[in-house]
Design an enzyme around this catalytic site. Structure first.
Site, PDB file in Angstrom:
ATOM      1  N   VAL A 193     -11.337 -19.394   9.246  1.00 39.30           N
ATOM      2  CA  VAL A 193     -12.390 -18.650   9.944  1.00 39.30           C
ATOM      3  C   VAL A 193     -13.770 -19.128   9.494  1.00 39.30           C
ATOM      4  CG1 VAL A 193     -10.897 -16.629  10.281  1.00 39.30           C
ATOM      5  CG2 VAL A 193     -12.327 -16.767   8.221  1.00 39.30           C
TER       6      VAL A 193
ATOM      7  N   CYS B 149     -19.999  -4.660  16.129  1.00 38.86           N
ATOM      8  CA  CYS B 149     -20.099  -3.220  15.859  1.00 38.86           C
ATOM      9  C   CYS B 149     -18.865  -2.507  16.424  1.00 38.86           C
ATOM     10  CB  CYS B 149     -21.370  -2.645  16.478  1.00 38.86           C
ATOM     11  SG  CYS B 149     -21.443  -0.855  16.308  1.00 38.86           S
TER      12      CYS B 149
ATOM     13  N   ASN C  23      -0.636 -32.409   2.251  1.00 37.56           N
ATOM     14  CA  ASN C  23      -0.654 -31.230   1.375  1.00 37.56           C
ATOM     15  C   ASN C  23      -0.294 -31.698  -0.035  1.00 37.56           C
ATOM     16  OD1 ASN C  23      -0.013 -28.595   0.163  1.00 37.56           O
ATOM     17  ND2 ASN C  23       0.143 -27.835   2.264  1.00 37.56           N
TER      18      ASN C  23
ATOM     19  N   THR D  41      -1.841 -26.246   5.047  1.00 38.96           N
ATOM     20  CA  THR D  41      -1.336 -24.892   5.300  1.00 38.96           C
ATOM     21  C   THR D  41       0.001 -24.706   4.610  1.00 38.96           C
ATOM     22  OG1 THR D  41      -0.646 -23.247   6.943  1.00 38.96           O
ATOM     23  CG2 THR D  41      -0.380 -25.565   7.584  1.00 38.96           C
ATOM     24  N   SER D  42       0.192 -23.494   4.051  1.00 38.33           N
ATOM     25  CA  SER D  42       1.473 -23.186   3.409  1.00 38.33           C
ATOM     26  C   SER D  42       2.552 -22.957   4.466  1.00 38.33           C
ATOM     27  CB  SER D  42       1.337 -21.957   2.507  1.00 38.33           C
ATOM     28  OG  SER D  42       0.932 -20.845   3.282  1.00 38.33           O
TER      29      SER D  42
ATOM     30  N   HIS E 182      -7.277 -17.414  14.068  1.00 41.56           N
ATOM     31  CA  HIS E 182      -7.521 -16.153  13.363  1.00 41.56           C
ATOM     32  C   HIS E 182      -8.979 -15.699  13.474  1.00 41.56           C
ATOM     33  CE1 HIS E 182      -3.738 -17.106  10.738  1.00 41.56           C
ATOM     34  NE2 HIS E 182      -3.434 -16.602  11.909  1.00 41.56           N
TER      35      HIS E 182
ATOM     36  N   GLN F 235      -6.299 -22.132  11.362  1.00 41.23           N
ATOM     37  CA  GLN F 235      -6.111 -20.739  10.931  1.00 41.23           C
ATOM     38  C   GLN F 235      -7.347 -20.283  10.167  1.00 41.23           C
ATOM     39  OE1 GLN F 235      -1.804 -20.370   9.270  1.00 41.23           O
ATOM     40  NE2 GLN F 235      -2.288 -22.531   9.325  1.00 41.23           N
TER      41      GLN F 235
HETATM   42  N1  APR Z   1      -5.890 -30.183   0.285  1.00 44.66           N
HETATM   43  C1  APR Z   1      -4.856 -29.878   1.109  1.00 44.66           C
HETATM   44  N2  APR Z   1      -4.072 -28.813   0.937  1.00 44.66           N
HETATM   45  C2  APR Z   1      -4.328 -28.011  -0.119  1.00 44.66           C
HETATM   46  C3  APR Z   1      -5.381 -28.269  -1.026  1.00 44.66           C
HETATM   47  C4  APR Z   1      -6.188 -29.415  -0.795  1.00 44.66           C
HETATM   48  N3  APR Z   1      -7.220 -29.746  -1.591  1.00 44.66           N
HETATM   49  N4  APR Z   1      -5.366 -27.296  -1.966  1.00 44.66           N
HETATM   50  C5  APR Z   1      -4.351 -26.475  -1.654  1.00 44.66           C
HETATM   51  N5  APR Z   1      -3.707 -26.902  -0.543  1.00 44.66           N
HETATM   52  C6  APR Z   1      -2.560 -26.323   0.175  1.00 44.66           C
HETATM   53  C7  APR Z   1      -1.619 -25.493  -0.656  1.00 44.66           C
HETATM   54  O1  APR Z   1      -0.633 -26.312  -1.273  1.00 44.66           O
HETATM   55  C8  APR Z   1      -1.028 -24.565   0.412  1.00 44.66           C
HETATM   56  O2  APR Z   1       0.107 -25.152   1.019  1.00 44.66           O
HETATM   57  O3  APR Z   1      -3.087 -25.460   1.152  1.00 44.66           O
HETATM   58  C9  APR Z   1      -2.156 -24.441   1.440  1.00 44.66           C
HETATM   59  C10 APR Z   1      -2.887 -23.120   1.434  1.00 44.66           C
HETATM   60  O4  APR Z   1      -2.007 -22.114   1.836  1.00 44.66           O
HETATM   61  P1  APR Z   1      -2.512 -20.640   2.203  1.00 44.66           P
HETATM   62  O5  APR Z   1      -3.473 -20.172   1.178  1.00 44.66           O
HETATM   63  O6  APR Z   1      -1.294 -19.831   2.446  1.00 44.66           O
HETATM   64  O7  APR Z   1      -3.374 -20.861   3.542  1.00 44.66           O
HETATM   65  P2  APR Z   1      -2.913 -20.808   5.054  1.00 44.66           P
HETATM   66  O8  APR Z   1      -1.632 -21.542   5.260  1.00 44.66           O
HETATM   67  O9  APR Z   1      -4.080 -21.206   5.852  1.00 44.66           O
HETATM   68  O10 APR Z   1      -2.655 -19.260   5.259  1.00 44.66           O
HETATM   69  C11 APR Z   1      -2.385 -18.789   6.541  1.00 44.66           C
HETATM   70  O11 APR Z   1      -2.590 -16.567   5.790  1.00 44.66           O
HETATM   71  O12 APR Z   1      -3.502 -14.779   4.660  1.00 44.66           O
HETATM   72  C12 APR Z   1      -3.503 -15.485   5.807  1.00 44.66           C
HETATM   73  O13 APR Z   1      -5.055 -15.259   7.483  1.00 44.66           O
HETATM   74  C13 APR Z   1      -4.826 -15.995   6.310  1.00 44.66           C
HETATM   75  O14 APR Z   1      -5.168 -17.823   7.842  1.00 44.66           O
HETATM   76  C14 APR Z   1      -4.548 -17.438   6.640  1.00 44.66           C
HETATM   77  C15 APR Z   1      -3.031 -17.464   6.768  1.00 44.66           C
END
Ligand code: APR
Length: 248
Positions: free
Chosen positions: A104, A128, A214, A189-190, A120, A102
């Site tokens: 970029v 442009c 995670n 990823t969350s 994404h 996910q």
């Molecule tokens: N190692 C592993 N995981 C981690 C670390 C780390 N050092 N630090 C934080 N995390 C975890 C957090 O616990 C959380 O579960 O990474 C996750 C980050 O979650 P988000 O910020 O929600 O990222 P993501 O899941 O990629 O979001 C999905 O949301 O806003 C959009 O387009 C954006 O691609 C993104 C999408």
């Protein structure tokens, strides 16, 4: 070493068809903040105000100023960490087939992963909005916000804003490989943004094991994952790769 890292090493070492899903957490140790949680971008910037395609079309300069400029600064300075390198090593060992990300930031490719599906989009390029000309993001000076093409049109990043469609090819191929893999490894990823978060469910429903890495639990942890290796991606992946190398 935790028993779950040992378990994950055994599971991964026994497969030649692992698909990985990554999110912002894998790049935190590379200096790029996540979106959600402590220190996350959405704590300071309201995504509905700055990360939707409607917001960008209404006022591209404002979105560049508040969100995109900061992303550029972080990504320009970032380097892959042990988690990105670890996944590339697992690909060379014939264990990992494809990384669905996910993110970029292009860090999987920088670390050496060769089959990366960018759900994404990628921040490396701008396009442009008038003539479609593409420019490399890192070569753009930020003297003028929003940056403009030589034709005068506004440049937008080739990323997917909220409200835009996931590229069809990325979505279709992801679903296909998710339904055919032995293991889906879900890193940083969350798992709250769809349709990316659905890929581990597709894998699980097709008989794959789902392993999460995670520091925190996610909505997948109780419902879909076989187990969660709790910790930071870089640290966990370093130990995991060492253990897999020892097993092979
Ligand atoms: N190692 C592993 N995981 C981690 C670390 C780390 N050092 N630090 C934080 N995390 C975890 C957090 O616990 C959380 O579960 O990474 C996750 C980050 O979650 P988000 O910020 O929600 O990222 P993501 O899941 O990629 O979001 C999905 O949301 O806003 C959009 O387009 C954006 O691609 C993104 C999408």
């Amino acid at each position: 070493m935790s028993d779950l890292i040992k378990q994950a090493a055994v599971d991964l070492a026994g497969s030649d068809n692992v698909v990985v899903l990554t999110g912002a957490g894998i790049s935190v140790e590379s200096g790029i903040p996540p979106f959600r949680g402590k220190g996350g971008v959405w704590e300071r910037v309201d995504p509905m105000e700055y990360a939707t395609i409607d917001a960008f079309m209404r006022d591209p300069g404002r979105v560049w100023d508040v969100l995109v400029r900061e992303m550029k600064n972080c990504i320009d300075r970032s380097r892959p960490n042990d988690a990105h390198y670890g996944l590339a090593t697992l690909e060379k060992m014939g264990i990992v087939k494809t990384v669905i990300t996910q993110n970029v930031d292009g860090l999987h490719q920088a670390a050496g992963s060769t089959d990366v599906i960018e759900f994404h989009g990628n921040f490396a390029w701008l396009r442009c909005m008038e003539c479609g000309q593409r420019e490399e993001t890192r070569k753009i000076a930020m003297a003028e916000i929003p940056p403009r093409c030589s034709c005068g049109g506004i440049l937008r990043p080739e990323v997917i804003f909220f409200g835009e469609q996931i590229p069809t090819a990325a979505l279709m191929r992801s679903e296909q490989i998710a339904s055919r893999c032995d293991i889906m490894l879900v890193v940083g990823t969350s798992a709250v943004v769809q349709p990316a978060a659905y890929m581990p469910v597709v894998a699980k429903n097709s008989g794959a094991r789902v392993i999460e890495i995670n520091p925190e639990r996610t909505p997948l942890t109780a419902s879909t994952s076989d187990y969660l290796v709790q910790g930071k991606a870089g640290k966990v992946m370093r130990k995991l790769v060492e253990e897999i190398e020892r097993l092979r």
